[in-house]
Design a protein around this motif. Structure first.
Motif, mmCIF file in Angstrom:
data_model
loop_
_atom_site.group_PDB
_atom_site.id
_atom_site.type_symbol
_atom_site.label_atom_id
_atom_site.label_comp_id
_atom_site.label_asym_id
_atom_site.label_seq_id
_atom_site.Cartn_x
_atom_site.Cartn_y
_atom_site.Cartn_z
ATOM 1 N N TYR A 179 0.850 -1.146 0.106
ATOM 2 C CA TYR A 179 0.134 0.054 0.032
ATOM 3 C C TYR A 179 1.105 1.208 0.052
ATOM 4 O O TYR A 179 1.667 1.388 0.722
ATOM 5 C CB TYR A 179 -0.965 -0.058 1.311
ATOM 6 N N LYS A 180 0.841 1.799 -1.050
ATOM 7 C CA LYS A 180 1.683 3.217 -1.203
ATOM 8 C C LYS A 180 3.153 2.954 -0.915
ATOM 9 O O LYS A 180 3.810 3.992 -0.301
ATOM 10 C CB LYS A 180 0.941 4.351 -0.515
ATOM 11 N N LYS B 256 -3.326 1.433 7.029
ATOM 12 C CA LYS B 256 -3.439 2.156 5.572
ATOM 13 C C LYS B 256 -4.085 3.332 5.772
ATOM 14 O O LYS B 256 -3.686 4.498 5.191
ATOM 15 C CB LYS B 256 -4.344 1.307 4.788
ATOM 16 N N ASP C 234 -2.307 6.954 4.750
ATOM 17 C CA ASP C 234 -2.888 8.068 4.025
ATOM 18 C C ASP C 234 -2.936 9.444 4.922
ATOM 19 O O ASP C 234 -2.336 10.542 4.103
ATOM 20 C CB ASP C 234 -4.608 7.794 3.900
ATOM 21 N N ARG D 261 0.639 10.725 4.689
ATOM 22 C CA ARG D 261 1.208 11.096 3.130
ATOM 23 C C ARG D 261 0.465 12.507 2.921
ATOM 24 O O ARG D 261 1.135 13.280 2.431
ATOM 25 C CB ARG D 261 0.415 10.103 2.253
ATOM 26 N N GLY E 237 4.975 3.916 3.588
ATOM 27 C CA GLY E 237 3.979 2.821 2.914
ATOM 28 C C GLY E 237 3.881 1.809 3.724
ATOM 29 O O GLY E 237 4.506 1.653 4.804
#
Lengths: 303, 394
Positions: free
Chosen positions: B256-257, B276, B280, B283, B290
């Motif tokens: 994830y990212k 996650k 977010d 980020r 990530g």
């Protein structure tokens, strides 16, 4: 000429790895003669986990699943349910376990299978101790016996407790059929297994299987000792068919417990008084069995 | 067909659409609603199979082994102490090369008694030769069971698999779940037809005694090779599943990212979904973070991990289990895998006995990982979220 009642077909081949004079091999041989080719066998840890031979050798001519020590009841349930799920309802499923694997570590899974009414055969071949690991006491070891974990020593630490009665435990489960049988009476043994084929639900057999190695007797005496066990009423032959007791062999000779015990090294330390005490317990159990037979048969007639 | 389902009902539907022939199970909190739902299917004639209501988890696994050896697809479900009781038979199932699939609802092991989630029960079974698939949501639970049968029954795998979901967070929480059409599942998952089974027309022995000279060791080596084969098969099956059903989970690993990240956190199970959210948030604040979620702990996707994590400046590993006297199992595996890369890697142990793993806690872990690349690593691993510890307060 008398008709032979023991099937000729051999599903147990020669070349097994059991001790000389092993009674458990006779138990398997006769059981398979009775049940025939259409049988799947499962064996937990016990002497019979070794007797079929080292991979890839195998002395049995039927499908064989080895399992862990305590799971015979669960294993026969799994096999039977899988067969039923695929429409193969007519195959005999036999769990073949020792006394330790049945009366001790395996009693829970056996109890579960019997309570659920699984349509299976369960044989406890009883050599009266953990023989595969070298003669350690089980709950099926008879009172008075020396084993490597109930040694005589200086303080006479031989087994003081009576043998666990597995047939009675099965009867308490309302099992459709439970029986004792002996390697010295193959016709009786085979008849009882054949009878089981026509009974739906769990069938339990307690088979007396002499162990010369663990009992400290000559391998030539295997059948003789087994016969004495029955004649002395130490190991009566009977069945409990839907709750009704039936003694299938009435001892003909008047054999004492002392005569049964004397040839066996495992009892050599017992005094006259100790043997007398065991004799009185055997007499009491035999009389109780006679009463149970009389009573349950009378109840059956009332119905 | 979409339905609101708990993770446990998703599991039961997974077994149903996989056309299991024998279910053998014993109830334990928080697994119970799986076996209840299956009983409901049976009672309503919706499930064409036999159901053995055994007297223990040990017998559940033993009877599944015997049934699977007779040539039919089997299923069971358990949790925590039930899984621990099965331990002996878990080895038996993998040693006998039986592709049994089992739902495990992650729950802590007592004492003290706790029915809540952590991964101690399954991590303790790491070396039993079972594949372990950790899931993150209820749809994934159902889909993973279907995939697990296909993976386990692949002839170059032939090993049992656990499909693992977190207690209560998934097991008792409803989410919309798509139940695939039976016809589609039938196409994806053909009937189980093993080469060897207990069969009176062709008698064979299974599991007999073997002397040290062989081939015991060779059997075990084949098991090891098959577990490695499973890495490829799990990834391939995920792709095939996506083609058929439109859903994918990344196979052995989900990222994830992570593509342009410098700092990674490795997680397993439903805490990854909280992770996650934190990714977010951070980020948005400019942190290059990530997440990597390990789905398959066994087989361990070492090549993928090295591939995904080699460019990180520092890495954190979150373990929802413990081993007294050292860091967590996932931490140990990840650090072994990254050996020689000279990347600081730190383990974090938390969320035990159902203690909430909050966004706040995960953010603190991420910040520790970020700082670690500049200021150096203070510890190999530490416990986070202990009562009274202000540094790691939830």
């Amino acid at each position: 000429m008398k008709n032979l009642t023991i099937p000729e077909e051999e599903l147990m081949l020669p070349g097994h790895t059991a001790c000389l004079g092993c009674g458990a091999t006779l138990a398997m041989r006769y059981a398979l003669k009775a049940l025939g080719k259409n049988t799947i066998v499962t064996i937990p840890a016990c002497c019979w986990a070794v007797i079929p031979g080292v991979y890839p050798a195998r002395t049995l001519e039927v499908p064989l699943l080895y399992t862990a020590f305590e799971v015979t009841g669960a294993a026969i349930s799994g096999i039977k349910n899988a067969l039923e799920a695929t429409g193969n309802d007519d195959i005999n499923v036999l769990g073949f376990a020792g006394d330790g694997g049945t009366a001790d570590i395996g009693i829970q899974s056996l109890s579960g299978a019997v309570e659920r009414g699984e349509n299976v055969f369960y044989i406890m071949y009883d050599n009266e101790a953990y023989m595969n690991t070298g003669v350690q006491r089980s709950s099926s070891t008879p009172k008075g016996a020396w084993t490597t974990t109930t040694q005589v020593g200086k303080v006479r630490d031989w087994k003081k407790e009576k043998k666990k009665n597995m047939v009675e435990i099965m009867v308490a489960h309302n099992i459709p059929y439970a029986a004792t049988a002996s390697i010295a009476f193959p016709e009786d043994l085979i008849k009882k297994l054949e009878k089981g084929k026509n009974i739906k639900g769990p069938k339990f057999y307690h088979i007396y299987a002499t162990c010369p190695t663990g009992w400290r007797i000559s391998p030539s005496k295997t059948v003789e000792i087994a016969r004495l066990a029955v004649e002395s009423k130490v190991f009566p032959l009977y069945e409990v068919d839907h709750g009704v007791y039936n003694i299938t062999y009435m001892p003909k000779k008047n054999v004492s417990v002392k005569e049964y015990m004397l040839p066996q090294g495992r009892f050599r330390h017992l005094t006259e008084d100790e043997i007398k005490e065991i004799q009185s317990e055997v007499d009491k159990d035999w009389n109780l069995l006679l009463e149970k037979e009389k009573w349950t048969q009378s109840l059956n007639k009332v119905q | 067909m979409k339905k609101m389902l708990t993770g446990n009902y998703a599991s039961a539907y997974g077994a149903k659409v996989s056309k299991v022939k024998v279910v053998s199970a014993y109830p334990i909190t928080p697994q119970t609603t799986i076996v209840e739902k299956i009983a409901e299917f049976i009672a309503n004639g919706e499930f064409d199979g036999k159901y053995i209501r055994v007297e223990s988890e040990h017998s559940a696994m033993a009877s599944c082994i015997a049934a699977e050896n007779t040539g039919v697809r089997t299923f069971t479900a358990t949790s925590s102490h039930g899984l621990a009781l099965m331990h002996e038979m878990l080895h038996w199932a993998s040693g006998a090369r039986l592709p049994i699939v089992m739902s495990v609802v992650n729950r802590s092991l007592g004492p003290p008694w706790s029915i809540w989630s952590d991964q101690q029960d399954t991590i303790s079974q790491r070396d039993t030769g079972w594949m372990q698939i950790y899931t993150e949501n209820n749809q994934e639970v159902l889909d993973s069971i279907i995939m697990a049968y296909r993976i386990a029954e692949n002839e170059i795998v032939m090993l049992p698999a656990m499909v693992i979901e977190d207690a209560f967070i998934l097991s008792h929480t409803m989410e919309p779940v798509d139940i695939p059409d039976q016809a589609d599942v039938d196409e994806f998952l053909p009937d189980y037809n093993p080469k060897f089974k207990l069969d009176v027309s062709e008698p064979m022995g299974f599991g007999s005694l073997i002397m040290p000279e062989g081939p015991f060791m060779e059997f075990k080596y084949k098991g090891h090779e098959s577990m490695n084969n499973a890495l490829k098969i799990i990834d391939e099956t995920d792709i095939l599943f996506k083609k058929k059903f439109g859903r994918s989970y990344g196979g052995t690993v989900e990222t994830y990212k992570l593509d342009n990240a410098k700092y990674a956190l490795v997680m397993m199970g439903s805490t990854a979904s909280t992770g996650k959210e934190v990714v977010d948030k951070m980020r948005d604040e400019g942190y290059e973070v990530g997440l990597l979620r390990i789905r398959s702990f066994r087989p361990f996707p070492k090549d993928k991990l090295r591939n995904y994590l080699s460019n990180m400046k520092s890495i954190g590993v979150f373990d929802r289990s413990y081993t007294f006297g050292y860091g967590g199992a996932v931490f140990s595996e990840v650090r072994n895998t990254m050996y020689g890369k000279n990347i600081p890697i730190k383990g974090y142990i938390g969320g035990l006995g159902g203690r909430d793993v909050t966004m706040n806690l995960i953010e603190k872990i991420f910040l520790d990982v970020v700082n670690m690349s500049e200021k150096g690593q203070d510890k190999d691993y530490e416990w986070v979220g202990l009562n009274g510890d202000k540094r790691w307060s939830q």
